[in-house]
Design a protein around this motif. Structure first.
Motif, PDB file in Angstrom:
ATOM      1  N   ASN A 247      -7.875  -3.070  17.022  1.00  0.00           N
ATOM      2  CA  ASN A 247      -9.040  -2.416  17.562  1.00  0.00           C
ATOM      3  C   ASN A 247      -8.666  -1.071  18.113  1.00  0.00           C
ATOM      4  OD1 ASN A 247     -11.249  -2.239  19.807  1.00  0.00           O
ATOM      5  ND2 ASN A 247     -11.829  -3.779  18.301  1.00  0.00           N
ATOM      6  N   ARG A 249      -9.735   0.011  20.675  1.00  0.00           N
ATOM      7  CA  ARG A 249      -9.623  -0.112  22.136  1.00  0.00           C
ATOM      8  C   ARG A 249      -8.180  -0.450  22.524  1.00  0.00           C
ATOM      9  NH1 ARG A 249     -15.361  -2.635  22.834  1.00  0.00           N
ATOM     10  NH2 ARG A 249     -15.834  -2.449  20.642  1.00  0.00           N
ATOM     11  N   LYS A 252      -5.977  -4.285  23.146  1.00  0.00           N
ATOM     12  CA  LYS A 252      -6.895  -5.407  23.109  1.00  0.00           C
ATOM     13  C   LYS A 252      -6.894  -6.104  21.768  1.00  0.00           C
ATOM     14  CE  LYS A 252      -9.798  -3.909  26.839  1.00  0.00           C
ATOM     15  NZ  LYS A 252     -10.920  -3.042  27.186  1.00  0.00           N
ATOM     16  N   GLU A 253      -5.790  -5.992  21.056  1.00  0.00           N
ATOM     17  CA  GLU A 253      -5.758  -6.718  19.794  1.00  0.00           C
ATOM     18  C   GLU A 253      -5.556  -8.197  20.107  1.00  0.00           C
ATOM     19  OE1 GLU A 253      -3.052  -4.362  20.178  1.00  0.00           O
ATOM     20  OE2 GLU A 253      -1.214  -5.438  19.679  1.00  0.00           O
ATOM     21  N   LEU A 362     -17.083  -8.656  20.320  1.00  0.00           N
ATOM     22  CA  LEU A 362     -15.734  -8.140  20.586  1.00  0.00           C
ATOM     23  C   LEU A 362     -15.572  -7.776  22.060  1.00  0.00           C
ATOM     24  CD1 LEU A 362     -14.851  -5.923  17.488  1.00  0.00           C
ATOM     25  CD2 LEU A 362     -13.718  -8.014  18.242  1.00  0.00           C
ATOM     26  N   ASP A 363     -16.622  -7.148  22.630  1.00  0.00           N
ATOM     27  CA  ASP A 363     -16.559  -6.791  24.054  1.00  0.00           C
ATOM     28  C   ASP A 363     -16.370  -8.038  24.909  1.00  0.00           C
ATOM     29  OD1 ASP A 363     -16.739  -4.109  23.828  1.00  0.00           O
ATOM     30  OD2 ASP A 363     -18.916  -3.998  24.126  1.00  0.00           O
ATOM     31  N   HIS A 366     -12.929  -9.222  24.585  1.00  0.00           N
ATOM     32  CA  HIS A 366     -12.026  -8.334  25.326  1.00  0.00           C
ATOM     33  C   HIS A 366     -12.102  -8.561  26.831  1.00  0.00           C
ATOM     34  CE1 HIS A 366     -12.099  -5.607  21.610  1.00  0.00           C
ATOM     35  NE2 HIS A 366     -11.011  -6.335  21.634  1.00  0.00           N
ATOM     36  N   ASP A 367     -13.299  -8.921  27.299  1.00  0.00           N
ATOM     37  CA  ASP A 367     -13.422  -9.220  28.734  1.00  0.00           C
ATOM     38  C   ASP A 367     -12.508 -10.363  29.124  1.00  0.00           C
ATOM     39  OD1 ASP A 367     -15.195  -7.243  29.184  1.00  0.00           O
ATOM     40  OD2 ASP A 367     -16.991  -8.514  29.148  1.00  0.00           O
ATOM     41  N   VAL A 369      -9.820 -11.314  27.393  1.00  0.00           N
ATOM     42  CA  VAL A 369      -8.442 -10.835  27.246  1.00  0.00           C
ATOM     43  C   VAL A 369      -8.041 -10.105  28.529  1.00  0.00           C
ATOM     44  CG1 VAL A 369      -6.894  -9.322  25.936  1.00  0.00           C
ATOM     45  CG2 VAL A 369      -8.689 -10.568  24.735  1.00  0.00           C
ATOM     46  N   LYS A 370      -8.987  -9.313  29.017  1.00  0.00           N
ATOM     47  CA  LYS A 370      -8.729  -8.477  30.188  1.00  0.00           C
ATOM     48  C   LYS A 370      -8.483  -9.284  31.458  1.00  0.00           C
ATOM     49  CE  LYS A 370     -10.312  -4.114  31.780  1.00  0.00           C
ATOM     50  NZ  LYS A 370     -11.356  -3.125  31.858  1.00  0.00           N
ATOM     51  N   SER A 414      -1.902  -6.554  29.182  1.00  0.00           N
ATOM     52  CA  SER A 414      -1.486  -7.952  29.094  1.00  0.00           C
ATOM     53  C   SER A 414      -0.029  -8.072  29.515  1.00  0.00           C
ATOM     54  CB  SER A 414      -1.663  -8.464  27.674  1.00  0.00           C
ATOM     55  OG  SER A 414      -0.678  -7.908  26.847  1.00  0.00           O
TER      56      SER A 414
END
Ligand SMILES: Nc1nc2c(ncn2[C@@H]2O[C@H](COP(=O)(O)OP(=O)(O)OP(=O)(O)O)[C@@H](O)[C@H]2O)c(=O)[nH]1
Ligand SMILES: [Mg+2]
Length: 430
Positions: A247, A249, A252-253, A362-363, A366-367, A369-370, A414
């Motif tokens: 991505n 971003r 954030k993969e 995806l967002d 990602h949230d 993941v974050k 991460s």
């Protein structure tokens, strides 16, 4: 394999209609429709469907003797050589029914599902998994009509008519084949485990869901190259496929894994055989349940319950789990959206086919993941511009302080990636 024996693939579907229980009749229609799509998936042609009233299940032949006799006549009349029972037939019932129905091939729902799996298995592992489940299912059901076994097991050396003795030989062959398959699968499982552990340092997301919900389509649409196998048939996917979703971003993969589809009352032999496949799901950081939202609300809720209970039975805790309602392009009414949003607040509506709201999905991923991100301060000396570039492109920089000795950069990302970059800094230093 059993099917090849019959030139005709015409079949009759047989379901039960419980008398005096109106509610049951509705439910039965739904599962009957599902049986029809299972038959269709297997390539059978449904020439008739029969709902037999049932008051009490007969332990010897499930239905009444008269009912089975008239079923036999009906099948002969329409020249259907295959009879598919929607209800689960015990091995003893199976044997007795086979005697009455003579040369017709008998399947129950489990038998059909096993045949579909057999046709769709592609890799060595899934082939072994399905074969194991099939043999375990067949073992107690052996009758002289399972003659295809001789070919499957590579010939047993007897040419005479298969009788009890032949069945004994088959039984022993099957048992030893079962233990061999179990051993081979264990070897494959260990190997898979090694592969999986090499992926430990990246966030892992798994897609689970009812068969045909659109898991493979979603994997394709999120990863662009169209190579995951998509089909409007049940159990199109039996092998797990994992792709890296990269991505623009920062940092954030993640890895996205597609899995075998589930179904109500999935044969327990199959669940057991595919257990190792689901180990990957167990170890993932986020599990997304994909749901075909074009179904009726009641079917949607049944499918979700099936997924929950199947995951439960494999002790998979769908932590952070959210639902992905797919196929919203298919005539979606406002009422339905409102209802689903209210009932399943932790969900998102998408269309894998039309790429609708995939960015929102995806967002949302990602949230999560974050949530696992940490904040750290890295110290770099000036000769490390390549690493500085990496830090800016892969991590979020919170603050930066340049002094004449070095650069101190506070980053968020991460733990895995931060550790990786720290190692690179140390290497450069050393
Ligand atoms: N209209 C519409 N059809 C879709 C969408 N996503 C998938 N499909 C269709 O639904 C069918 C099943 O899709 P798959 O991606 O194979 O479903 P799956 O969940 O992987 O199915 P199994 O591998 O059998 O468990 C295919 O015909 C797809 O084209 C969507 O967003 N909209
Ligand atoms: Mg699939």
């Amino acid at each position: 394999m059993l099917l090849k024996k019959n030139n005709s693939l015409d079949c009759i579907l047989v379901g039960s209609k419980k008398v005096n229980e109106k509610k049951f009749i509705n439910e039965d229609n739904e599962s009957f429709e599902e049986l029809a799509s299972l038959a269709y998936t297997l390539g059978l042609k449904v020439v008739d469907t029969i709902l037999l009233p049932i008051r009490r299940i007969s332990s010897s032949i499930y239905y009444g003797k008269g009912q089975i006799e008239s079923l036999k006549n009906k099948a002969s009349l329409v020249n259907a050589k295959i009879i598919v029972f929607n209800d689960e037939i015990t091995p003893a019932q199976y044997k007795n029914l086979q005697k009455i129905l003579e040369k017709k091939s008998i399947f129950d729902r489990t038998g059909i599902i096993l045949e579909i799996f057999k046709n769709n298995a592609k890799t060595k592992e899934s082939k072994y998994q399905v074969e194991l489940a099939t043999l375990q299912y067949m073992l107690p059901r052996l009758t002289r009509f399972w003659t295809h076994l001789e070919r499957q097991m590579g010939g047993t050396g007897t040419r005479g008519g298969p009788g009890e003795k032949q069945i004994e030989i088959d039984r022993r062959l099957i048992s030893s084949k079962i233990s061999k398959l179990k051993k081979d699968l264990e070897k494959i499982r260990k190997n898979r485990h090694i592969q999986a552990s090499s992926r430990k340092n990246i966030f892992r997301v798994s897609l689970v869901g009812y068969t045909n919900a659109g898991k493979s389509s979603l994997l394709n649409s999120l990863s662009k190259p169209n190579t995951s196998y998509v089909q409007d048939k049940l159990f199109a996917t039996l092998d797990t496929t994992t792709r890296k979703i990269e991505n623009s971003r920062k940092n954030k993969e993640f890895l996205l894994t597609d899995t075998v589809g589930l179904i109500r009352d999935l044969p327990h032999n199959l669940v057991a055989s595919f257990r190792s496949t689901f180990e990957e799901v167990k170890e993932s950081d986020l599990i997304l349940t994909v749901v075909d939202s074009s179904n009726d609300i009641k079917i949607i809720s049944n499918h979700i319950q099936t997924i929950e209970s199947t995951l439960d039975s494999m002790s998979i805790n769908a932590k952070n789990n959210f639902l992905v309602f797919n196929k919203v392009d298919k005539g979606f009414e406002n009422e339905k959206i409102k209802y689903l949003n209210k009932k399943y607040p932790n969900s998102i509506m998408v269309s894998a086919k039309d790429y609708v709201r995939l960015d929102v999905l995806l967002d949302k991923i990602h949230d999560v993941v974050k949530e696992k991100f940490i904040i750290e301060e890295l110290t770099l000396s000036y000769d490390k511009f390549s690493i500085i570039n990496q830090i800016y492109s892969r991590l979020e920089v919170i603050s930066r302080k340049d002094s004449f000795k070095n650069i101190k950069i506070k980053v968020s990302g991460s733990p895995q990636l931060i550790n990786k970059i720290k190692l690179e800094i140390e290497e450069k230093n050393g």
